[in-house]
Scaffold this motif. Structure first.
Motif, PDB file in Angstrom:
ATOM      1  N   ARG A 281      62.564  25.620  38.918  1.00  7.59           N
ATOM      2  CA  ARG A 281      62.167  26.947  39.917  1.00  7.59           C
ATOM      3  C   ARG A 281      60.853  26.785  40.512  1.00  7.59           C
ATOM      4  NH1 ARG A 281      60.765  32.113  35.727  1.00  7.59           N
ATOM      5  NH2 ARG A 281      58.723  31.587  35.266  1.00  7.59           N
ATOM      6  N   PHE A 282      60.936  27.333  41.619  1.00  2.00           N
ATOM      7  CA  PHE A 282      59.574  26.989  42.688  1.00  2.00           C
ATOM      8  C   PHE A 282      59.000  28.537  42.852  1.00  2.00           C
ATOM      9  CE2 PHE A 282      57.556  26.480  46.555  1.00  2.00           C
ATOM     10  CZ  PHE A 282      57.256  25.198  46.798  1.00  2.00           C
ATOM     11  N   VAL A 283      57.664  28.382  42.595  1.00  2.00           N
ATOM     12  CA  VAL A 283      56.660  29.523  42.426  1.00  2.00           C
ATOM     13  C   VAL A 283      55.606  29.606  43.467  1.00  2.00           C
ATOM     14  CG1 VAL A 283      55.296  30.775  40.816  1.00  2.00           C
ATOM     15  CG2 VAL A 283      57.296  29.662  39.904  1.00  2.00           C
ATOM     16  N   TYR A 284      55.514  30.538  44.124  1.00  2.00           N
ATOM     17  CA  TYR A 284      54.458  30.731  45.155  1.00  2.00           C
ATOM     18  C   TYR A 284      53.246  31.235  44.363  1.00  2.00           C
ATOM     19  CZ  TYR A 284      57.881  29.630  48.962  1.00  2.00           C
ATOM     20  OH  TYR A 284      58.710  29.199  49.590  1.00  2.00           O
ATOM     21  N   ALA A 285      52.139  30.793  44.672  1.00  2.00           N
ATOM     22  CA  ALA A 285      50.803  31.418  44.188  1.00  2.00           C
ATOM     23  C   ALA A 285      50.550  32.601  45.173  1.00  2.00           C
ATOM     24  CB  ALA A 285      49.418  30.442  44.296  1.00  2.00           C
ATOM     25  N   ARG A 286      50.051  33.545  44.728  1.00  2.00           N
ATOM     26  CA  ARG A 286      49.706  34.871  45.664  1.00  2.00           C
ATOM     27  C   ARG A 286      48.222  35.351  45.596  1.00  2.00           C
ATOM     28  NH1 ARG A 286      54.508  35.050  48.369  1.00  2.00           N
ATOM     29  NH2 ARG A 286      56.289  34.978  47.007  1.00  2.00           N
ATOM     30  N   GLY A 287      47.966  35.910  46.719  1.00  3.39           N
ATOM     31  CA  GLY A 287      46.444  36.584  46.750  1.00  3.39           C
ATOM     32  C   GLY A 287      45.326  35.303  46.466  1.00  3.39           C
ATOM     33  N   ASP A 288      44.494  35.721  45.705  1.00  3.37           N
ATOM     34  CA  ASP A 288      43.568  34.646  45.108  1.00  3.37           C
ATOM     35  C   ASP A 288      43.944  33.400  44.664  1.00  3.37           C
ATOM     36  OD1 ASP A 288      41.265  36.342  46.408  1.00  3.37           O
ATOM     37  OD2 ASP A 288      40.958  37.018  44.556  1.00  3.37           O
ATOM     38  N   ALA A 289      44.960  33.502  44.065  1.00  4.46           N
ATOM     39  CA  ALA A 289      45.699  32.302  43.377  1.00  4.46           C
ATOM     40  C   ALA A 289      46.043  31.249  44.799  1.00  4.46           C
ATOM     41  CB  ALA A 289      46.545  32.570  42.416  1.00  4.46           C
ATOM     42  N   ARG A 290      46.213  31.594  45.960  1.00  2.00           N
ATOM     43  CA  ARG A 290      46.736  30.450  46.858  1.00  2.00           C
ATOM     44  C   ARG A 290      45.488  29.849  47.085  1.00  2.00           C
ATOM     45  NH1 ARG A 290      48.859  33.282  52.103  1.00  2.00           N
ATOM     46  NH2 ARG A 290      46.704  34.291  52.077  1.00  2.00           N
ATOM     47  N   THR A 291      45.312  28.758  46.516  1.00  2.00           N
ATOM     48  CA  THR A 291      44.177  27.719  46.526  1.00  2.00           C
ATOM     49  C   THR A 291      44.771  26.350  45.742  1.00  2.00           C
ATOM     50  OG1 THR A 291      42.116  27.009  46.080  1.00  2.00           O
ATOM     51  CG2 THR A 291      42.971  28.654  44.499  1.00  2.00           C
ATOM     52  N   HIS A 292      44.273  25.296  46.125  1.00  2.00           N
ATOM     53  CA  HIS A 292      44.667  24.167  45.504  1.00  2.00           C
ATOM     54  C   HIS A 292      44.138  24.151  44.110  1.00  2.00           C
ATOM     55  CE1 HIS A 292      46.021  19.995  45.012  1.00  2.00           C
ATOM     56  NE2 HIS A 292      44.905  19.752  44.867  1.00  2.00           N
ATOM     57  N   ASN A 293      43.179  24.926  43.624  1.00  2.00           N
ATOM     58  CA  ASN A 293      42.428  24.835  42.574  1.00  2.00           C
ATOM     59  C   ASN A 293      42.494  26.073  41.794  1.00  2.00           C
ATOM     60  OD1 ASN A 293      40.680  22.406  43.109  1.00  2.00           O
ATOM     61  ND2 ASN A 293      40.327  23.624  44.804  1.00  2.00           N
ATOM     62  N   LEU A 294      43.994  26.604  41.607  1.00  2.00           N
ATOM     63  CA  LEU A 294      44.305  27.734  40.725  1.00  2.00           C
ATOM     64  C   LEU A 294      43.808  27.529  39.367  1.00  2.00           C
ATOM     65  CD1 LEU A 294      47.971  28.313  40.840  1.00  2.00           C
ATOM     66  CD2 LEU A 294      46.979  26.299  41.615  1.00  2.00           C
ATOM     67  N   GLN A 295      43.638  26.400  38.708  1.00  2.00           N
ATOM     68  CA  GLN A 295      43.612  26.315  37.305  1.00  2.00           C
ATOM     69  C   GLN A 295      42.193  26.955  36.830  1.00  2.00           C
ATOM     70  OE1 GLN A 295      43.334  23.840  39.782  1.00  2.00           O
ATOM     71  NE2 GLN A 295      41.665  22.330  39.048  1.00  2.00           N
ATOM     72  N   TYR A 296      41.302  27.289  37.677  1.00  2.00           N
ATOM     73  CA  TYR A 296      40.247  28.092  37.290  1.00  2.00           C
ATOM     74  C   TYR A 296      39.835  29.199  38.178  1.00  2.00           C
ATOM     75  CZ  TYR A 296      37.550  24.703  40.293  1.00  2.00           C
ATOM     76  OH  TYR A 296      37.199  23.869  41.407  1.00  2.00           O
ATOM     77  N   VAL A 297      40.846  29.534  38.988  1.00  2.00           N
ATOM     78  CA  VAL A 297      40.915  30.701  39.803  1.00  2.00           C
ATOM     79  C   VAL A 297      42.042  31.830  39.113  1.00  2.00           C
ATOM     80  CG1 VAL A 297      41.271  32.059  41.860  1.00  2.00           C
ATOM     81  CG2 VAL A 297      39.915  29.887  41.766  1.00  2.00           C
ATOM     82  N   ALA A 298      43.207  31.266  38.946  1.00  2.00           N
ATOM     83  CA  ALA A 298      44.121  31.991  38.437  1.00  2.00           C
ATOM     84  C   ALA A 298      44.932  31.462  37.448  1.00  2.00           C
ATOM     85  CB  ALA A 298      45.299  32.389  39.633  1.00  2.00           C
ATOM     86  N   PRO A 299      44.521  31.014  36.369  1.00  2.00           N
ATOM     87  CA  PRO A 299      45.067  30.369  35.330  1.00  2.00           C
ATOM     88  C   PRO A 299      46.329  30.996  34.656  1.00  2.00           C
ATOM     89  CG  PRO A 299      42.952  31.360  34.193  1.00  2.00           C
ATOM     90  CD  PRO A 299      43.079  31.613  35.935  1.00  2.00           C
TER      91      PRO A 299
END
Length: 315
Positions: A281-299
């Protein structure tokens, strides 16, 4: 206690472990793995991106450890690991990871989490070990073939820094001490990252040749692909450079041209992974999680996909 007597399979442990000529840093946390009908619950193995190490993944580790055994490490030359005597090809990187897991007695199967260039590395792990050992994957913002950015884009940063411009300084969920350690690692890792980057193209081509689009290399094992949308970060960098007059006109124009189709090209490159599994499955990051570095923004986005791959969620 002798190193051979230390157990990495229970409790929380952090430290370096010998793999022969040098030592690698390993972090282990989460509940002890259980067996069901003779099948061991998969261990989650995190593979960070270029110039990155275990410290970037602390928040993700904490969340995964609530339900599953999770391991993260610093590749040789990064963070708290010794340099490697061998060329920093993807093949050698995964051979070292294999030795690390063997020496820590972390048995397969594994669910692999690969971010950015780590997405190439986890596919190299699959190439070397097959779906018998790889029970599933979470690939985080990693295209099958990365389209290069213009080399002069850093000039648009001017006297600021990438993390501040793209919102990482404001949106990260780490403690102040943890985030400072991440940034210190980033500077310390640069020489090794430059060496590793010199092997990236050839390593990626080798993996892609071995795991072409179409065949289901993972079989029925679950695969999640998370699209962080790095174009959001680079749009912020472009806007910052324009607003403050940083970078030459040519540098500004070069990045503007890349941004015209960056989101589309990157999404297509990441969707190409889906064919590795019949359950993907393919998941789109949303909001502030839309970044290449979501591991420490939206873990939590990454945690949710790890739990889906492990069958620990209701999705």
């Amino acid at each position: 206690m002798k190193e051979s007597q230390v157990s990495w399979t229970i409790g929380t442990r952090h430290g370096t472990l010998s793999i022969g000529a040098h030592r690698l840093y390993l972090s282990a946390s989460g509940p002890t793995r259980q067996s069901t009908n003779g099948i061991l619950q998969p261990a989650v193995i995190i593979e960070a991106g270029l110039c990155s190490g275990e410290r970037e993944w602390i928040a993700v580790e904490r969340l995964i450890a609530e339900k599953a055994r999770v391991y993260a490490y610093d590749r040789a030359g990064y963070g708290r690991s010794d340099p490697s005597p061998d060329p920093l090809t993807a093949e050698n990187r995964i051979m070292e990871l294999t030795h690390l897991l063997e020496n820590a007695n972390v048995e397969p199967p594994y669910v692999l989490v690969g971010h950015s260039y780590g997405g190439v590395l986890v596919r190299e792990f699959l190439r070397q070990h097959g779906k018998e050992k790889v029970a599933g994957m979470v690939i985080v913002d990693s295209s099958r073939v990365r389209t290069p950015l213009p080399s002069d884009w850093p000039s648009l940063v001017g006297d600021s820094e990438y993390p501040a411009i793209v919102g990482l300084d404001k949106n990260h969920v780490l403690s102040t001490e943890e985030y400072e350690a991440v940034k210190e690692d980033g500077h310390r890792n640069l020489p090794t990252a430059q060496l590793e980057e010199s092997f990236m193209v050839a390593s990626t081509e080798k993996v892609n040749d071995a795991i072409p689009e179409g065949p289901r290399a993972l079989g029925d094992n679950r695969l999640s692909v998370i699209f962080g949308n790095e174009s959001i970060d680079f749009q912020k960098l472009y806007d910052f450079g324009i607003a403050h007059g940083f970078g030459t006109k040519q540098a500004q124009d070069n990045l503007a041209r890349r941004l015209e189709d960056m989101e589309k090209v990157d999404e297509q490159g990441q969707r190409a992974h889906l064919q590795m599994s019949s359950q993907s499955r393919f998941v789109y990051a949303r909001g502030d999680a839309r970044t290449h570095n979501l591991q420490y923004v939206a873990p939590e986005v990454i945690r949710d996909e790890v739990f889906w791959v492990l069958g620990l969620s209701d999705d």
